[in-house]
Design an enzyme around this catalytic site. Structure first.
Site, PDB file in Angstrom:
ATOM      1  CG  ASP A   1      -0.234  -0.217   2.537  1.00  0.00           C
ATOM      2  OD1 ASP A   1       0.921   0.251   2.700  1.00  0.00           O
ATOM      3  OD2 ASP A   1      -0.827  -0.864   3.426  1.00  0.00           O
TER       4      ASP A   1
ATOM      5  CG  HIS B   1       4.595  -9.641  -0.544  1.00  0.00           C
ATOM      6  ND1 HIS B   1       3.749 -10.088   0.434  1.00  0.00           N
ATOM      7  CD2 HIS B   1       5.618 -10.531  -0.564  1.00  0.00           C
ATOM      8  CE1 HIS B   1       4.233 -11.200   0.983  1.00  0.00           C
ATOM      9  NE2 HIS B   1       5.378 -11.474   0.394  1.00  0.00           N
TER      10      HIS B   1
HETATM   11  P1  NAD Z   1      -2.457 -11.052   7.400  1.00  0.00           P
HETATM   12  O1  NAD Z   1      -3.717 -10.468   6.873  1.00  0.00           O
HETATM   13  O2  NAD Z   1      -2.197 -12.511   7.172  1.00  0.00           O
HETATM   14  O3  NAD Z   1      -2.350 -10.821   8.988  1.00  0.00           O
HETATM   15  C1  NAD Z   1      -2.555  -9.581   9.581  1.00  0.00           C
HETATM   16  C2  NAD Z   1      -2.455  -9.733  11.096  1.00  0.00           C
HETATM   17  O4  NAD Z   1      -2.550  -8.434  11.659  1.00  0.00           O
HETATM   18  C3  NAD Z   1      -3.571 -10.585  11.711  1.00  0.00           C
HETATM   19  O5  NAD Z   1      -2.978 -11.646  12.442  1.00  0.00           O
HETATM   20  C4  NAD Z   1      -4.320  -9.614  12.653  1.00  0.00           C
HETATM   21  O6  NAD Z   1      -4.684 -10.201  13.867  1.00  0.00           O
HETATM   22  C5  NAD Z   1      -3.282  -8.539  12.895  1.00  0.00           C
HETATM   23  N1  NAD Z   1      -3.802  -7.201  13.154  1.00  0.00           N
HETATM   24  C6  NAD Z   1      -4.799  -6.543  12.499  1.00  0.00           C
HETATM   25  N2  NAD Z   1      -4.926  -5.283  12.972  1.00  0.00           N
HETATM   26  C7  NAD Z   1      -4.000  -5.141  13.958  1.00  0.00           C
HETATM   27  C8  NAD Z   1      -3.639  -4.076  14.835  1.00  0.00           C
HETATM   28  N3  NAD Z   1      -4.251  -2.875  14.767  1.00  0.00           N
HETATM   29  N4  NAD Z   1      -2.661  -4.297  15.743  1.00  0.00           N
HETATM   30  C9  NAD Z   1      -2.045  -5.509  15.832  1.00  0.00           C
HETATM   31  N5  NAD Z   1      -2.339  -6.551  15.027  1.00  0.00           N
HETATM   32  C10 NAD Z   1      -3.288  -6.364  14.092  1.00  0.00           C
HETATM   33  O7  NAD Z   1      -1.327 -10.161   6.816  1.00  0.00           O
HETATM   34  P2  NAD Z   1       0.176 -10.471   6.451  1.00  0.00           P
HETATM   35  O8  NAD Z   1       0.835 -11.251   7.533  1.00  0.00           O
HETATM   36  O9  NAD Z   1       0.745  -9.169   6.047  1.00  0.00           O
HETATM   37  O10 NAD Z   1       0.179 -11.430   5.185  1.00  0.00           O
HETATM   38  C11 NAD Z   1      -0.746 -11.414   4.179  1.00  0.00           C
HETATM   39  C12 NAD Z   1      -0.412 -10.906   2.813  1.00  0.00           C
HETATM   40  O11 NAD Z   1      -1.388  -9.939   2.604  1.00  0.00           O
HETATM   41  C13 NAD Z   1       0.862 -10.228   2.539  1.00  0.00           C
HETATM   42  O12 NAD Z   1       1.382 -10.903   1.465  1.00  0.00           O
HETATM   43  C14 NAD Z   1       0.480  -8.811   2.058  1.00  0.00           C
HETATM   44  O13 NAD Z   1       1.132  -8.563   0.823  1.00  0.00           O
HETATM   45  C15 NAD Z   1      -0.973  -8.879   1.787  1.00  0.00           C
HETATM   46  N6  NAD Z   1      -1.833  -7.749   2.200  1.00  0.00           N
HETATM   47  C16 NAD Z   1      -1.390  -6.481   2.157  1.00  0.00           C
HETATM   48  C17 NAD Z   1      -2.207  -5.452   2.564  1.00  0.00           C
HETATM   49  C18 NAD Z   1      -1.685  -4.049   2.505  1.00  0.00           C
HETATM   50  O14 NAD Z   1      -0.828  -3.751   1.677  1.00  0.00           O
HETATM   51  N7  NAD Z   1      -2.131  -3.169   3.399  1.00  0.00           N
HETATM   52  C19 NAD Z   1      -3.487  -5.706   3.032  1.00  0.00           C
HETATM   53  C20 NAD Z   1      -3.929  -7.039   3.044  1.00  0.00           C
HETATM   54  C21 NAD Z   1      -3.089  -8.041   2.639  1.00  0.00           C
END
Ligand code: NAD
Length: 256
Positions: A109, A124
């Site tokens: 993002d 990524h």
């Molecule tokens: P994930 O979605 O697998 O895990 C996110 C984790 O964050 C969850 O375990 C959740 O409990 C925790 N979480 C959510 N809000 C929180 C907060 N405020 N404080 C503490 N913990 C919090 O994400 P990941 O491990 O990054 O892996 C998934 C893949 O998703 C990656 O490959 C990434 O590229 C992609 N992704 C990216 C975005 C983005 O760019 N913002 C969004 C969604 C997914």
């Protein structure tokens, strides 16, 4: 929120570390209005299917891929665009202070850049660009996304090749130089701070295993992998814990 003494101890470890990195995931950006993939309110499952975003689907059916990708952008991006939150800003401060050598992120993002973080490794890729799947030219994503929304599916480059979001799709390799550098940084780090990631998507998520004796600190709402070998586990909101940590590092530096 968390054990105060533990936050102080981690702040001290960071302040005295020769090298330290943060590894971040979707949880970092949840408070900016971007949903996570997993965890509560995660978007995979009912709404989106991983196979729709596999590279083999892009090659087979680029028009259908882009149609689904536009839906994903709608779901992932808040109206008016996402802004960095307190967690991004705290990590940026820690890079400015020379405490963190880099922020390695799985996020696409661009919010670590937007927060002014000194060194960001986007393992990524980024939604800010698209890449031509034929000639490799990279351009800004926005005008290309606008063309797709106007019905050009798939949007194409001047060479005739289809544009692909410049992100790592399921089935694709990570950018090898970024991955090599990340492993090197993880191996050399005295502290690895993993924040807002379920630590499930390899190889990015396994970076903590490359550390050689360094301390692992995990900040996440849910249990994650590697927590058994972590010196610190904070079940806390990154937008609260990381600013508190940055403030204590700054306080301890002032009083040193
Ligand atoms: P994930 O979605 O697998 O895990 C996110 C984790 O964050 C969850 O375990 C959740 O409990 C925790 N979480 C959510 N809000 C929180 C907060 N405020 N404080 C503490 N913990 C919090 O994400 P990941 O491990 O990054 O892996 C998934 C893949 O998703 C990656 O490959 C990434 O590229 C992609 N992704 C990216 C975005 C983005 O760019 N913002 C969004 C969604 C997914």
């Amino acid at each position: 929120m968390c054990d105060d003494a533990e936050i102080d101890r981690l702040a001290n470890d960071l302040r005295t570390a020769d090298r330290a990195i943060a590894l971040t995931g979707a949880g970092l950006s949840a408070a900016s209005g971007i949903p996570t993939f997993r965890g509560d309110d995660g978007i995979w499952g009912d709404l989106f299917d991983e196979s729709a975003f596999h590279v083999s689907r892009f090659r087979r059916d680029p028009a259908g891929f882009w149609d689904d990708r536009l839906d994903l952008y709608d779901r992932m991006e808040p109206d008016g665009g996402a802004e960095p939150n307190a967690a991004h800003r705290a990590l940026a401060e820690l890079t400015h202070a020379g405490v963190l050598d880099a922020v390695i992120t799985q996020n696409t993002d661009g919010l670590h850049h937007a927060a002014g973080t000194d060194e960001v490794i986007e393992l990524h890729g980024t939604n800010a660009r698209v890449v031509c799947d034929r000639c490799g030219t990279r351009v800004d994503a926005q005008p290309v996304r606008d063309r797709a929304r106007d019905g050009e599916l798939p949007p194409t480059c001047g060479c005739g090749g289809p544009y692909k979001p410049d992100v790592v799709l399921f089935g694709e390799l990570l950018p090898q130089e970024s991955l090599r550098r990340s492993k090197e940084l993880a191996a050399a780090s005295d502290v690895v701070l993993a924040a807002g990631s379920s630590l499930t998507v390899d190889p990015a998520a396994s970076l903590p295993t490359y550390r050689q004796g360094g301390t692992l600190a995990v900040v996440n709402f849910e249990p994650t992998r590697y927590a058994d070998n972590a010196e610190y586990v904070f079940r806390a909101d990154v937008t609260e814990l990381l600013p508190e940590l940055a403030a204590r590092v700054a306080d301890s530096e002032d009083s040193a």
